[in-house]
Every structure is written in structure tokens, then in C-alpha cells.
Scaffold this active site. Structure first.
Site, mmCIF file in Angstrom:
data_model
loop_
_atom_site.group_PDB
_atom_site.id
_atom_site.type_symbol
_atom_site.label_atom_id
_atom_site.label_comp_id
_atom_site.label_asym_id
_atom_site.label_seq_id
_atom_site.Cartn_x
_atom_site.Cartn_y
_atom_site.Cartn_z
ATOM 1 N N GLY A 53 -2.776 0.362 3.274
ATOM 2 C CA GLY A 53 -3.994 0.858 2.641
ATOM 3 C C GLY A 53 -3.663 1.204 1.200
ATOM 4 O O GLY A 53 -2.677 1.903 0.940
ATOM 5 N N ARG A 95 4.786 -4.346 -2.192
ATOM 6 C CA ARG A 95 3.586 -5.135 -1.851
ATOM 7 C C ARG A 95 2.874 -5.474 -3.160
ATOM 8 O O ARG A 95 2.780 -4.631 -4.047
ATOM 9 C CB ARG A 95 2.642 -4.379 -0.902
ATOM 10 C CG ARG A 95 3.139 -4.378 0.531
ATOM 11 C CD ARG A 95 2.081 -3.930 1.518
ATOM 12 N NE ARG A 95 1.172 -4.997 1.901
ATOM 13 C CZ ARG A 95 0.086 -4.783 2.659
ATOM 14 N NH1 ARG A 95 -0.223 -3.576 3.074
ATOM 15 N NH2 ARG A 95 -0.704 -5.804 3.001
ATOM 16 N N ASP A 241 -8.483 -3.352 -2.712
ATOM 17 C CA ASP A 241 -7.069 -3.257 -3.097
ATOM 18 C C ASP A 241 -6.881 -3.421 -4.594
ATOM 19 O O ASP A 241 -5.907 -2.929 -5.163
ATOM 20 C CB ASP A 241 -6.244 -4.292 -2.338
ATOM 21 C CG ASP A 241 -6.106 -3.861 -0.887
ATOM 22 O OD1 ASP A 241 -7.036 -4.143 -0.110
ATOM 23 O OD2 ASP A 241 -5.104 -3.191 -0.560
ATOM 24 N N ASN A 251 -9.870 -7.527 -1.428
ATOM 25 C CA ASN A 251 -9.773 -6.621 -0.272
ATOM 26 C C ASN A 251 -9.278 -7.447 0.918
ATOM 27 O O ASN A 251 -9.051 -8.656 0.817
ATOM 28 C CB ASN A 251 -11.125 -5.958 0.012
ATOM 29 C CG ASN A 251 -11.011 -4.835 1.032
ATOM 30 O OD1 ASN A 251 -10.126 -3.987 0.927
ATOM 31 N ND2 ASN A 251 -11.867 -4.821 2.035
ATOM 32 N N LYS A 252 -9.124 -6.774 2.033
ATOM 33 C CA LYS A 252 -8.583 -7.397 3.242
ATOM 34 C C LYS A 252 -9.239 -8.742 3.538
ATOM 35 O O LYS A 252 -10.464 -8.889 3.420
ATOM 36 C CB LYS A 252 -8.791 -6.416 4.413
ATOM 37 C CG LYS A 252 -8.359 -6.896 5.781
ATOM 38 C CD LYS A 252 -6.933 -7.371 5.837
ATOM 39 C CE LYS A 252 -5.929 -6.391 5.297
ATOM 40 N NZ LYS A 252 -4.602 -7.000 5.025
#
Ligand code: MRU
Length: 354
Positions: A53, A95, A241, A251-252
Site C-alpha cells: 500500500g 518497489r 500509487d 493504481n492496482k
């Protein structure tokens, strides 16, 4: 059954001179914390998804930088600033997509650069990490209020991935809006995409909502468009993100499909993220690096191969996608809301951040 709520769940905790991270890979079956006494442990935990997250990995990286500085002081004395560079680089690499991580590390680096060489930098950098953590908690509350105000009473809401206490320092971003709107009686039904392949929706979002006593209906990602076609959903509420200067949102993976279906069915798309998620250096989504993870995450389920084994079967596993700004109805930040976001709207949010 395990019970918890956003008041009791802490994805990260500083204790005993190190960082405890709730191991999110093991939820909801097991609540177990991993202790990270060194910066390298934090970097590894971020890469391995122990903590995930965007805001949470920013906060974790900030604590990691404090650990890096303390260790460098012990090893190198007054040469600590140069001595922490390797750990900082490892944290930066952990990441690539969520810009909160780079943002937090830059802030830690700036604080470090202003410190004297001849004193232990650990306490000051710990203080900075705690300030980043506390600011995230406060930002969550503000976003919750701004976002909830956009939701009509008795609406159905759909969310994707996990954006709650597990993904932030506090109430959550998109899930913070849903929690606030639920408390205000604005939400009739909450739908959560399961979010393949890591199942952040079915494992984490459903766990958090159940602990808060908020009923949730989990659906396969592929069912989201059919759900929106029923008219049961007023808003799709998601996190981010990285948000580019023109309002494009990374985003995801699967968010883009939600956005397309939402627009086709007259469902609003609300993106909820702190301004630390905005990257002014990315002029559009094309500049956002998209993380690709191991293909086994798609080819296997629960550690068991589900695709046929053999050379001809591979995987394409980008873990984020980009939703063009034109599909977004509102970006909700702690500095206010950009409706139908574009470069001017994003610039206004950045200006308010200062
Ligand atoms: O791969 P993850 O689980 O770190 O991805 C998380 C997301 O995409 C979230 O939607 C995003 O980070 C916002 S969390 C408040």
C-alpha cells in the site's frame, strides 16, 4: 475469529528500537508481526509484500532510513552520512511504482543532510519518520471527510485492492472515505473486488471491514462491470500509487477496467490519495514505472500451480495500471478535491501542499 478495527490494527509500529510490520501475506488466517531491526530488513519486507500500500510503504521506508542512519553512526561515526547511502539505495529500489516511497526517502535525506556530522543522527531521523507517520494519519481523516461528502445517501460503493489501515498509517484512503461515509449513513452496500493475484480485496479489505462491523460483498474482478450494469453502485472508490501532473492515475492492476466500466454505466470514479502520491515529475501516466512481478503470482494460487506446467505457458504480470485522467471524476486529497482532474487541478493541489 480474529477481531480488529482501524483503531487497533497497526500495519507498522516502532518499538524496541526497530520497526514491527504486520505480515500482510498471512492475513486473514494469522496476525503475526515481523520485527525489522535494520534498514535492509525493511527494504526486503517492502519488496516481499509483508507491508504494502503506497502510504504504508512510504512510512515504512522512512523508519528504514532512521535505522540506516543509526547503523551508519555506529559503524562510521562522523562519516555516517555517506555510510547510510547503500541502505538508502536499497530502500529506494524496494518497489518502483508508489511514489510515496521516494517522496518519504527524499524528505528523510533532506533532514539527514541538515544534521551535524558529529552527533548521532538516529533520534532526529526517528522524529522525522514519526512526523511522516502522524501526518499520514491526519491526512486520512481529512480525505475521509472530503470524499464522504461526495457520496449521496444510501449509495452502493465498489472498491478495488486494499486502501485501509493496512495500507496507510491510519483510517485509510479510499477505505477511509467508505468508513466515514458508512458512519454518516451514506453507504447502503460495500462491494470489494477480490483483486487478483494477491487478493488484497478478499483477504485484507474484507478483513478490515468485517472487523469494523461493515458488511461487505466480495466479487471476482471480472464481475465488476456486470455489477455496475445493475445500477447498484453510485461510486467506485479507489486509491492510487502515483498520480501524474496531468491527473493520470496509477493504481492496482484492474483499476483501469473498473474505470472504463464505471464511465460506461454512469458510475462515478473517485480516487483518494494524499498529495504525497502526486509526482509532478511525471507529466503523464506514460512516465510512471509499472512494477512487473514474478509470473508465478498469476500461474499459481496459494502456492499451487493452476495453469498447466510446461514451456509454452507464461504469464504477463504488471501489478499496476494507468487510468487516464479523463475517466476520473474526482481526486480527493488532504488538501481538497480536484473534480474532473487535469493539469490545473493537480497544480492547485500541489500549491496547497506547499
Ligand atoms: O501492490 P500493493 O498491494 O502495494 O498495491 C496497493 C494499491 O494499489 C493501493 O490501491 C494503493 O497503494 C493505495 S493504498 C492507500
Amino acid at each position: 475469529m480474529t477481531t480488529a478495527s482501524h483503531d487497533t490494527v497497526r500495519a507498522l509500529e516502532w518499538r524496541d528500537g526497530g520497526l514491527y510490520l504486520l505480515d500482510q501475506r498471512r492475513l486473514p488466517a494469522e496476525v503475526a508481526y515481523r520485527f525489522c531491526p535494520e534498514a535492509g530488513d525493511v527494504a526486503e519486507a517492502i519488496t516481499d509484500m509483508v507491508v504494502r500500500g503506497a502510504p504504508a510503504i512510504g512510512v515504512a521506508a522512512a523508519y528504514g532510513a532512521a535505522l540506516a542512519a543509526s547503523a551508519a553512526w555506529q559503524r562510521h561515526g562522523s562519516g555516517w552520512y555517506a555510510g547510510m547511502a547503500e541502505d538508502m539505495a536499497a530502500l529506494r529500489r524496494s518497489r518502483p511504482t508508489a511514489v510515496n516511497l521516494a517522496w518519504a526517502l527524499e524528505r528523510m535525506q533532506a533532514r539527514a543532510a541538515a544534521l551535524p556530522a558529529d552527533a548521532d543522527p538516529g533520534p532526529s531521523l526517528l522524529e522525522e519518520a514519526q512526523a511522516i507517520h502522524e501526518a499520514d494519519v491526519a491526512a486520512n481523516r481529512r480525505m475521509g471527510r472530503y470524499g464522504a461528502g461526495l457520496i449521496q445517501p444510501c449509495s452502493g460503493v465498489l472498491t478495488h485492492c486494499n486502501t485501509g489501515s493496512l495500507a496507510t498509517g491510519g483510517l485509510g484512503t479510499a477505505l477511509g472515505v467508505i468508513r466515514t461515509a458508512w458512519a454518516e449513513g451514506r453507504v447502503a452496500r460495500v462491494f470489494a473486488d477480490e483483486t487478483r493475484p494477491w487478493l488484497q480485496g478478499s483477504r485484507l479489505t474484507a478483513w478490515e471491514l468485517a472487523a469494523d462491523g461493515i458488511p461487505v460483498e466480495v466479487l471476482a474482478d471480472g464481475a465488476a462491470a456486470a455489477l455496475m450494469a445493475t445500477g447498484e453502485v453510485g461510486w467506485a472508490v479507489v486509491g492510487a500509487d502515483r498520480i501524474a501532473a496531468n491527473g493520470d492515475v496509477a493504481n492496482k492492476i484492474g483499476t483501469y477496467a473498473v474505470a472504463l466500466a464505471a464511465r460506461a454505466h454512469g458510475v462515478g470514479l473517485m480516487v483518494v490519495a494524499p498529495t504525497s502520491t502526486i509526482d509532478p515529475a511525471a507529466s503523464s501516466g506514460e512516465d510512471i514505472p509499472i512494477e512487473a512481478r514474478d509470473g508465478r503470482e498469476v500461474l499459481e494460487l496459494g502456492g499451487r500451480r493452476i495453469a498447466p506446467a510446461g514451456e509454452g505457458v507464461g504469464a504477463w504480470n504488471p501489478v499496476f495500471d494507468v487510468t487516464p485522467a479523463g475517466l476520473v471524476d474526482a481526486i480527493v486529497t488532504e488538501q481538497g478535491v480536484a473534480h474532473r482532474p487535469d493539469a490545473d487541478g493537480i497544480a492547485r493541489l500541489l500549491e496547497a501542499r506547499g
